[in-house]
Design an enzyme around this catalytic site. Structure first.
Site, PDB file in Angstrom:
ATOM      1  N   SER A 252       0.962  -1.399   0.015  1.00 21.22           N
ATOM      2  CA  SER A 252      -0.119   0.106   0.171  1.00 21.22           C
ATOM      3  C   SER A 252       0.640   1.357  -0.041  1.00 21.22           C
ATOM      4  O   SER A 252       1.950   1.184   0.354  1.00 21.22           O
ATOM      5  CB  SER A 252      -1.055   0.159   1.234  1.00 21.22           C
ATOM      6  OG  SER A 252      -0.208   0.042   2.313  1.00 21.22           O
ATOM      7  N   LYS A 253       0.186   2.319  -0.459  1.00 20.09           N
ATOM      8  CA  LYS A 253       1.087   3.556  -0.643  1.00 20.09           C
ATOM      9  C   LYS A 253       1.598   4.135   0.687  1.00 20.09           C
ATOM     10  O   LYS A 253       2.448   4.896   0.369  1.00 20.09           O
ATOM     11  CB  LYS A 253      -0.281   4.520  -1.144  1.00 20.09           C
ATOM     12  CG  LYS A 253       0.114   5.686  -1.936  1.00 20.09           C
ATOM     13  CD  LYS A 253      -1.370   6.229  -2.587  1.00 20.09           C
ATOM     14  CE  LYS A 253      -0.777   7.604  -3.372  1.00 20.09           C
ATOM     15  NZ  LYS A 253      -2.319   7.967  -3.504  1.00 20.09           N
TER      16      LYS A 253
END
Length: 495
Positions: A252-253
């Site tokens: 995830s970012k």
RNA sequence: GGCCCUAUCGUCCAGCCUGGCUCAGGACAUCGCCCUCUCAAGGCGGAAACACGGGUUCAAAUCCCGUUAGGGUCACCA
């Protein structure tokens, strides 16, 4: 039957590293088997999809050289390749399902659905559509639709059966129908959901193998049921493990750089990223030797059944190492060109504004090639070539391990030795400086460290004499004089 | 929580399908040494894992079952 595979990203943000990962395996599989690799844009989410995102996805695919044979920008026999332009297909196929009784209109409002979910949650029941609209008569359904009432179309799942998903890597996976919700196939905006569009398009585009991320496994039975409802044979399914953060959650970012644009801006080479991504999924080397592989080598070694199933943690450290390997393997002139191109296209604004000329970069590259791990390190390795003067600190000189007055004397002596020459010649001047160290009674290492800091302002740099040669004798000597002055003005007791 | 997937060094991968050749091999990272004007690069060496418990078998990292752990998924997002 010729292999046809696809990558189907939705254009809702930065181009994702997971897209590259899945894209690579699709590409390898297609090319290995002489098939085609397509790009299909899944922009059925009218709220989140953006044209900029679509463009950046295509740009990233080109950067990585994951060339597709058919796609929105290049067309192909099964176009268009943008789902928002294929709504007629989905409308037609939805009607087909409606006619067959495999799907039904659902007029339930968001409010009712929300209430239903709350009640299910409170009663600890599994969430899912309660089937209220399943029993609507055809007449009533048609009448309400004709009257303009909002509706979605849901898949009618026969709750008594079960469906087997055949996954190449995992074998048969069984799902009981009670676990499968009456999935929405067409939204009230008359755009299809992923499930419908995906099945219809894969069929219409002749997709033979679906290689996609593991997160799709639980919706695959719905897809299988859809193929059955249409009377179509299902493609081969192969679910790839998910890339993970260090804590093993889905990448995830927030916890990892996920944008392919970031990797490019950081100066990672596409060759290295591809090599790295491949390594995350399978072992091309069969255990021994190098882990450096180019596209052709990957293709030769790739096979679906070599993909390992554990979710790999994305390890930036190893990517950096690989990038360094690829940088070192590049011919020096090519590296120089890459650096210049990187500065021009991806470099920070200040650097772009004062971009060094290619022929000078070519001269510097031999000094930094084996030190550089990313193209973005160019500036920190070479800034002293481009500054009029260098910032000196006592801290930096400390590594020369001599008191400032002596340091000043050493630097001055070096300047005196080099000053008469019009240029610095490493093979001549290095031995001369060593000899000077002996005469002055200081360690060779300390003398060079003093010079290094005087010339570059730092204690870790590319080779000194070669750097001075490129800088030129005049500038080098001037920097030594400036350093001598700085040192003479420093606190004499300072080590 | 239901369902599903997965499980070898800190990390990635090999070995598992076709049990013995493995007190488990390679790579990154890490530690030490060598090389060396610094930093790198390179060379050499070290430490480091079969999640646990039951089976099956003369023999299991390898086959079976269970447990545990991790992950995914349960939207008119993909």
């Amino acid at each position: 039957m010729t292999v046809r595979v696809r990558i189907a990203p939705s254009p809702t943000g930065d181009p994702h590293v997971g897209t590259a990962y899945v894209g690579l395996f699709n590409w390898l599989y297609a090319k290995k088997h002489g098939g085609q690799f397509l790009l299909r844009i899944e922009d059925t989410d009218q709220v989140r999809s953006t044209p900029e995102s679509e463009r950046s996805i295509m740009r990233a695919m080109k950067w990585l050289d994951l060339a597709y044979d058919e796609g929105p920008d290049i067309g192909g026999p099964c176009g268009p390749y943008r789902q928002s332009e294929r709504t007629e297909h989905y409308r037609k196929h939805t009607q087909l399902l409606l006619d067959k009784g495999a799907a039904y209109r659902c007029f339930c409002t968001d409010e009712r659905l929300g209430l239903m979910r709350e009640r299910q949650k409170a009663a600890k029941l599994p969430p899912g559509y309660d089937g209220l609209c399943r029993s609507l008569s055809k007449e009533e359904s048609d009448r309400r639709a004709a009257a303009g009432e909002k509706f979605v179309v849901r898949m009618k799942i026969d709750k008594s059966g079960k469906t087997i998903v055949k996954d190449v890597l995992r074998g048969d996976i069984e799902f009981s129908h009670v676990e499968i919700d009456d999935q929405v196939l067409m939204k009230s905006d008359h755009f299809p959901t992923y499930h419908l569009a995906n099945v219809v398009d894969d069929r219409l585009m002749g997709i033979t193998h679906v290689l996609r991320a593991e997160e799709w496994i639980s919706s695959t039975p719905k897809h299988v049921l859809l193929y059955e409802a249409f009377g179509w044979p299902a493609p081969v399914f192969c679910h790839l493990p998910l890339l993970r953060n260090a804590d093993r959650t889905k990448i995830s970012k927030r916890k990892n750089p996920t944008s392919l644009d970031w990797y490019r801006a950081q100066g990672y080479l596409p060759e290295a990223l591809i090599n790295f991504l491949a390594l995350m999924g399978f072992a091309p080397a069969e255990g021994e030797g190098s882990e450096i592989f180019d596209r052709a080598q990957l293709m030769a070694r790739f096979d679906l059944d070599k993909i390992s199933l554990g979710g790999p943690v994305f390890d930036l450290t190893k990517l950096e190492w690989l990038n360094g390997e690829w940088i070192r393997r590049l011919p020096a002139d090519v590296l120089a060109e890459r650096i210049v191109a990187w500065i021009a296209n991806d470099g920070p604004a200040e650097l772009r504004a004062s971009a060094p000329p290619l022929d000078f970069v070519k001269k510097v590259v031999p000094l930094i090639q084996e030190r550089m791990k990313k193209l973005s390190e160019w500036d920190e390795w070479t800034d002293y070539f481009f500054k009029e003067s260098v910032v000196l600190t006592k801290e930096a000189f400390r590594r020369a391990k001599l008191p400032p007055p002596q340091l000043a004397a050493v630097v001055t002596a070096c300047a005196d030795l080099l000053a008469p020459h019009g240029e610095i010649v490493p093979t001549r001047d290095e031995p001369a400086l060593r000899e000077l160290a002996g005469k002055l009674g200081v360690k060779v290492g300390d003398l060079f460290m003093a010079l290094r800091v005087a010339i570059t302002g730092k204690s870790a740099t590319p080779p000194l004499l070669e750097s001075m040669a490129l800088l030129g004798a005049a500038k080098s000597v001037a920097r030594l004089r400036a350093a001598a002055k700085f040192l003479a003005e420093s606190d004499p007791g300072e080590l």
